[in-house]
Motif scaffolding. Structure first.
Motif, PDB file in Angstrom:
ATOM      1  N   UNK A 601       0.840  -1.198   0.000  1.00 39.05           N
ATOM      2  CA  UNK A 601       0.000   0.000   0.000  1.00 39.05           C
ATOM      3  C   UNK A 601       0.876   1.249   0.000  1.00 39.05           C
ATOM      4  N   UNK A 602       0.393   2.256  -0.656  1.00 35.35           N
ATOM      5  CA  UNK A 602       1.012   3.578  -0.621  1.00 35.35           C
ATOM      6  C   UNK A 602       0.000   4.531  -0.005  1.00 35.35           C
ATOM      7  N   UNK A 603       0.436   5.287   0.976  1.00 35.39           N
ATOM      8  CA  UNK A 603      -0.482   6.185   1.670  1.00 35.39           C
ATOM      9  C   UNK A 603       0.165   7.558   1.856  1.00 35.39           C
ATOM     10  N   UNK A 604      -0.695   8.541   1.938  1.00 36.13           N
ATOM     11  CA  UNK A 604      -0.246   9.908   2.188  1.00 36.13           C
ATOM     12  C   UNK A 604      -1.161  10.529   3.229  1.00 36.13           C
ATOM     13  N   UNK A 605      -0.557  11.126   4.242  1.00 37.47           N
ATOM     14  CA  UNK A 605      -1.297  11.897   5.243  1.00 37.47           C
ATOM     15  C   UNK A 605      -0.667  13.287   5.374  1.00 37.47           C
ATOM     16  N   UNK A 606      -1.543  14.262   5.526  1.00 35.76           N
ATOM     17  CA  UNK A 606      -1.078  15.621   5.813  1.00 35.76           C
ATOM     18  C   UNK A 606      -1.603  16.016   7.180  1.00 35.76           C
ATOM     19  N   UNK A 607      -0.669  16.445   8.036  1.00 37.70           N
ATOM     20  CA  UNK A 607      -0.990  16.868   9.386  1.00 37.70           C
ATOM     21  C   UNK A 607      -0.909  18.397   9.451  1.00 37.70           C
ATOM     22  N   UNK A 608      -2.018  19.048   9.776  1.00 34.67           N
ATOM     23  CA  UNK A 608      -2.066  20.504   9.897  1.00 34.67           C
ATOM     24  C   UNK A 608      -2.338  20.875  11.345  1.00 34.67           C
ATOM     25  N   UNK A 609      -1.485  21.731  11.916  1.00 39.37           N
ATOM     26  CA  UNK A 609      -1.637  22.164  13.304  1.00 39.37           C
ATOM     27  C   UNK A 609      -1.999  23.643  13.345  1.00 39.37           C
ATOM     28  N   UNK A 610      -3.055  23.940  14.094  1.00 38.99           N
ATOM     29  CA  UNK A 610      -3.534  25.305  14.238  1.00 38.99           C
ATOM     30  C   UNK A 610      -3.507  25.670  15.724  1.00 38.99           C
ATOM     31  N   UNK A 611      -2.403  26.345  16.145  1.00 36.76           N
ATOM     32  CA  UNK A 611      -2.234  26.739  17.545  1.00 36.76           C
ATOM     33  C   UNK A 611      -2.381  25.536  18.478  1.00 36.76           C
ATOM     34  N   UNK A 612      -1.803  24.414  18.052  1.00 39.13           N
ATOM     35  CA  UNK A 612      -1.948  23.142  18.776  1.00 39.13           C
ATOM     36  C   UNK A 612      -0.607  22.835  19.438  1.00 39.13           C
ATOM     37  N   UNK A 613      -0.343  23.445  20.592  1.00 40.11           N
ATOM     38  CA  UNK A 613       0.927  23.304  21.288  1.00 40.11           C
ATOM     39  C   UNK A 613       0.809  22.244  22.380  1.00 40.11           C
ATOM     40  N   UNK A 614       1.606  21.181  22.282  1.00 35.12           N
ATOM     41  CA  UNK A 614       1.671  20.142  23.312  1.00 35.12           C
ATOM     42  C   UNK A 614       3.131  19.782  23.514  1.00 35.12           C
ATOM     43  N   UNK A 615       3.374  18.904  24.491  1.00 35.06           N
ATOM     44  CA  UNK A 615       4.740  18.457  24.691  1.00 35.06           C
ATOM     45  C   UNK A 615       5.243  17.626  23.535  1.00 35.06           C
ATOM     46  N   UNK A 616       4.309  16.990  22.823  1.00 30.72           N
ATOM     47  CA  UNK A 616       4.682  16.141  21.695  1.00 30.72           C
ATOM     48  C   UNK A 616       4.977  16.965  20.454  1.00 30.72           C
ATOM     49  N   UNK A 617       4.196  18.023  20.240  1.00 29.41           N
ATOM     50  CA  UNK A 617       4.377  18.894  19.075  1.00 29.41           C
ATOM     51  C   UNK A 617       4.868  20.256  19.548  1.00 29.41           C
ATOM     52  N   UNK A 618       6.126  20.537  19.337  1.00 32.54           N
ATOM     53  CA  UNK A 618       6.667  21.826  19.774  1.00 32.54           C
ATOM     54  C   UNK A 618       6.357  22.934  18.780  1.00 32.54           C
ATOM     55  N   UNK A 619       5.937  22.557  17.555  1.00 32.99           N
ATOM     56  CA  UNK A 619       5.495  23.592  16.617  1.00 32.99           C
ATOM     57  C   UNK A 619       3.965  23.593  16.622  1.00 32.99           C
ATOM     58  N   UNK A 620       3.386  24.609  17.216  1.00 30.97           N
ATOM     59  CA  UNK A 620       1.936  24.685  17.359  1.00 30.97           C
ATOM     60  C   UNK A 620       1.225  25.054  16.085  1.00 30.97           C
TER      61      UNK A 620
END
Length: 890
Positions: A601-620
């Motif tokens: 399988x070939x898959x593509x996901x796009x993750x968009x963060x909108x002011x989403x600051x957590x310890x896991x994601x340092x770019x909000x």
């Protein structure tokens, strides 16, 4: 009347003779003589009358009258009896008997009698006396559940309007007492009362009250054996699979007496002796001793006989296979202790369709009409010489192959799974495999698939094959609920598992949807306070219709909201969106065998963060792209029912890979990692400063800006590899009792250690595997007995393993409802690196549950799990947790 007058006249003459004797004889002699004479004369006349009556006399029928309680007209009854005025009949004779029988056979009358009303010369007038049988008006059954009452009415034909005869009452009583006694209710009492219905209707009617007192099932206090010296009582009792004496520690087998099971278990006792060489063992007698109303004892007298061994074993009539080849299948040597049960199984094992035996060896190679019979040719000195006589017959070929019972599924969907073809050499293995493949489709009731052999022709060597199937609901409305992350999670889905996309524009095909081509179409909506997800998927199992190559595609979109720890609600101004698309191909292999499937399988996901600051994601604020390739190898040979497999295994290993961008994108990840570590340290240390200088504050602010930028650069295109393994095995322990061991393992790694392991695709362990309240590309792993996702760090683990052992027992496997109970023990753990990995340091749990699958509702399940270990950061064991799933199918 005439006969009575004749007797009176002769008695008067006899009286005169007695009086004359009294004048000449003494009193005592006179009395003895007179009494003897009277008895003699009376017996003589009675015998004469009986002889005259039995021989009969011809009369002309005169008037015929009818008396008694009946609603039928006099002429109707006379006509039905077959008697008519003016007819010459013998009285008594067959005409009277025939008339009574005809009236009785009508099942309308009771108490039928025919009298001679009067005789004038050779003319006899008759009277028919009878009464109407009452009809059943109302029936009341006491002592059984309402669900059982209808079967009692059907089995005993107690419908309203039936004629209530004494025979009906007796047979009903006997039937019910016998029925329940066979089920172990030895003290069953049945009482039947009838009450006349008095109303304006002329028909005789009664209300019937059926009182059933089953009492309690009688338990077996003890089972003893007499005459046994070779095998102990304990071993013999163990051989009796369904008849057990009282043992409070036994859970799966009860000690209640059931006659049919007991009779079968007596045969098991003899089989046990045959397995140990005692061919002549027999049961001399068996006794049931009633101790009281609650317990009985069983006493079984045995004769063991002598120990036998196998002598010479010769094969007669075999030309296809040599003696050496057949001996390898038989696996019995001269001098082995005689085992009649084993001998039968090595020749033909009816309990295993795919057994490694001689019969299957012949039948898998075309010899359907072969016959294999073991014959004892001598038993001298307790040594049994055997001849295995084989009639091979002609090889058989399939003449025609057909399917019946498929109302929705198109023929080509079934025929492409069939392993038997017209003109092909017969193979039992191919027939068994076909039944499995049809059951695995999920469109038919796997328990009802029946291979029927029609028109066998041993002379020409042909057979017609017919597969009878029964359609079941294969499309689903999914209604699923669970608790996780402090909130309720609901799922609504439409899953059409036998879809026909080619008919999507045909109005007549919507019943309620186009069906029959075996395709799968699914629409799914899942929501909680913290996220919403929408997905669409489609798969075609035979791309192009000629090869078992499955094509699948899916599109999904998820919106995740940040959890506000102050309000404990979702902050909908801060979101994390995932949009993805996947295309896959899965091909059934032929090597090593055709149970293997290679999937890609070939898959593509796009993750968009909108002011989403957590310890896991340092770019909000930012995005990440995930373009990956997944390859998997799986093998599934489970048997037969996908809802309740009883044998085989199902395992799969997958690898999910991305392009190693760090090899060619020109980014210096070593320097980037150093810059990130430096910025992270500045931020961490700033919190410990009591009076920071302007330079320190400026450095802190710069680090706050640099860290998201650095992580955005690191995760712009995700780079990782992920390995998963899962294996399930199914083993039938006793009858339908199934043991299911399982093992799982997962690992998430990075190509470039400086770039690091991504914050997505991580493992979160614990709970039912359903209750995810955060969909940041994570993988939820079930571990019952603990809250959802409670056994991994906040950011998830990069390694996990899990082991489980499940024991399943079916309550019913009928098409209307498949229900099974289960108990389980399992353990698992989540780790952040191989330095921490310890496969023996597990969070353990055990519990029990139940699964119910009904076409109207789909799969419903509930588990009660007890966690024996403490959650991370706690000291006391977790204790009991409840997990459930709900589904609906139409």
């Amino acid at each position: 009347m005439k006969l009575l007058l004749n007797i009176k006249k002769e008695n008067d003459d006899l009286g005169k003779q007695v009086n004359n004797l009294a004048k000449i004889l003494p009193l005592t002699t006179y009395l003895k003589y007179s009494i003897t004479l009277l008895l003699f004369i009376s017996c003589f006349h009675l015998q004469a009358q009986e002889q005259a009556f039995s021989s009969g006399k011809k009369y002309i029928l005169g008037d015929i009258s009818v008396s008694g309680n009946t609603k039928f007209g006099e002429q109707t009854i006379i006509s039905y009896s077959g008697l008519r005025k003016g007819k010459e009949i013998m009285i008594p004779g067959k005409d009277i008997s025939k008339a009574i029988k005809k009236l009785w056979d009508s099942k309308l009358f009771g108490d039928i009698e025919i009298y001679i009303a009067k005789i004038e010369g050779n003319v006899a007038s008759l009277e028919i006396k009878l009464s109407d049988l009452p009809q059943l008006n109302e029936l009341k059954i006491n002592g059984v559940k309402n669900s059982k009452k209808e079967s009692i009415i059907e089995e005993n034909k107690l419908k309203k309007g039936v004629k209530v005869t004494e025979n009906l009452r007796t047979t009903t009583k006997n039937f019910l007492e016998t029925k329940y006694k066979k089920q172990g209710f030895l003290n069953t009492k049945v009482h039947i009362n009838t009450i006349d219905v008095k109303d304006s209707i002329e028909t005789s009617r009664v209300n019937m009250v059926l009182n059933i007192d089953k009492g309690e099932k009688v338990k077996i206090k003890d089972i003893t054996f007499e005459g046994n010296s070779v095998l102990s009582d304990k071993k013999l009792r163990k051989s009796m699979k369904s008849t057990k004496k009282i043992n409070r520690l036994r859970l799966l087998k009860r000690s209640k007496f059931i006659d049919s099971a007991y009779q079968a278990d007596l045969s098991k006792v003899i089989e046990k002796y045959k397995e140990n060489g005692y061919r002549d063992a027999r049961i001399v007698s068996d006794s049931l001793i009633v101790n009281d109303n609650k317990t009985i004892s069983l006493k079984i007298d045995l004769e063991e006989g002598n120990l036998y061994t196998f002598g010479d074993i010769n094969f007669i009539g075999n030309t296809v296979y040599t003696d050496e080849q057949l001996n390898r299948l038989l696996r019995i040597k001269k001098g082995d202790i005689y085992n009649g049960v084993l001998l039968e199984k090595r020749i033909a094992d009816p309990s295993k369709p795919d057994a490694f035996d001689i019969t299957n060896q012949y039948q898998n190679n075309g010899y359907l009409f072969s016959q294999i019979n073991p014959v004892e040719v001598s038993a001298n000195d307790n040594v049994i010489d055997m001849e295995i006589r084989i009639t091979e017959g002609k090889p058989a070929y399939f003449n025609s192959v057909s399917v019946v019972g498929n109302d929705k599924t198109n023929d080509h969907v079934i025929y492409r799974e069939i392993r038997t073809r017209p003109g092909q050499l017969y193979s039992k293995a191919n027939v068994v495999r076909t039944v499995r493949e049809l059951g695995q489709l999920g469109f038919f009731d796997a328990q009802e698939i029946s291979p029927n052999f029609n028109n066998p022709n041993p002379v020409e060597g042909t057979i017609d094959m017919e597969y009878a199937v029964k359609e079941t609901g294969s499309s689903q409305i999914e209604l699923q609920g669970g608790y996780g992350g402090g909130g309720f999670i609901g799922t609504l889905g439409l899953s059409f598992n036998n879809f026909a996309i080619k008919d999507i524009f045909k109005k007549d095909a919507y019943k309620p949807i186009p069906m029959g081509d075996g395709q799968k179409l699914a629409l799914r909506l899942q929501a909680s306070r913290f996220y919403q997800t929408y997905s669409f998927s489609f798969s075609e199992p035979w791309l192009g219709g000629k090869r078992p190559v499955q094509f699948s595609t899916s599109i999904s979109h998820t919106k995740q909201f940040l959890y506000d720890y102050v309000t404990r609600n979702a902050d909908k101004s801060r979101s994390f969106n995932i949009t993805g698309i996947t295309f896959g191909l899965a091909k059934r292999l032929t090597v090593p065998d055709d149970y293997f499937t290679l999937s890609q399988a070939i898959s593509y996901q796009r993750y968009d963060l909108n002011n989403y600051n957590t310890g896991l994601f340092t770019f909000g604020d930012g995005y990440s792209n995930n373009l990956s390739y997944t390859v998997g190898l799986s093998r599934n040979n489970t048997q037969i029912d996908p809802i309740y497999p009883t044998g085989g295994s199902n395992f799969g290993v997958t690898a999910k890979l991305t392009v190693p961008y760090s090899l060619f994108n020109g980014v210096d990840y070593t320097t980037l990692k150093q810059d990130r570590d430096e910025a992270f340290d500045i931020i961490q240390n700033f919190g410990s400063l009591s009076n920071p200088t302007p330079e320190q504050t400026s450095a802190y602010n710069q680090a706050q800006e640099d860290l998201p930028r650095i992580d955005q650069e690191r995760y712009k295109w995700l780079e990782f590899y992920k390995i998963n393994f899962k294996g399930d095995w199914y083993a039938q322990i006793v009858k339908d009792l199934v043991l299911k061991p399982s093992v799982e393992f997962g690992f998430l790694g990075a190509y470039n250690n400086d770039r690091g392991i991504i914050p997505f695709e991580r493992f979160f362990l614990g709970g039912d595997g359903l209750g995810t309240y955060s969909l940041d590309g994570r993988e939820a792993i079930a571990l019952r007995g603990y809250p959802n996702q409670s056994l991994s760090d906040r950011d998830g683990g990069t390694i996990y393993n899990k082991f489980s052992l499940e024991l399943r027992y079916p309550i019913t496997l009928k098409a209307s409802a498949k229900i099974y109970a289960l108990t389980f023990i399992e353990g698992g753990a989540s780790y952040n690196s191989f330095r921490d990995y310890n496969p023996f340091s597990l969070k353990r749990s055990a519990g029990l549950g139940i699964r119910i699958f009904m076409p109207a509702f789909g799969l419903l399940g509930i588990d009660f799990g007890h966690g024996f270990d403490a959650l991370p950061g706690e000291t006391q064991k977790n204790g009991w947790e409840t997990h459930f799933i709900i589904g609906q199918q139409f």
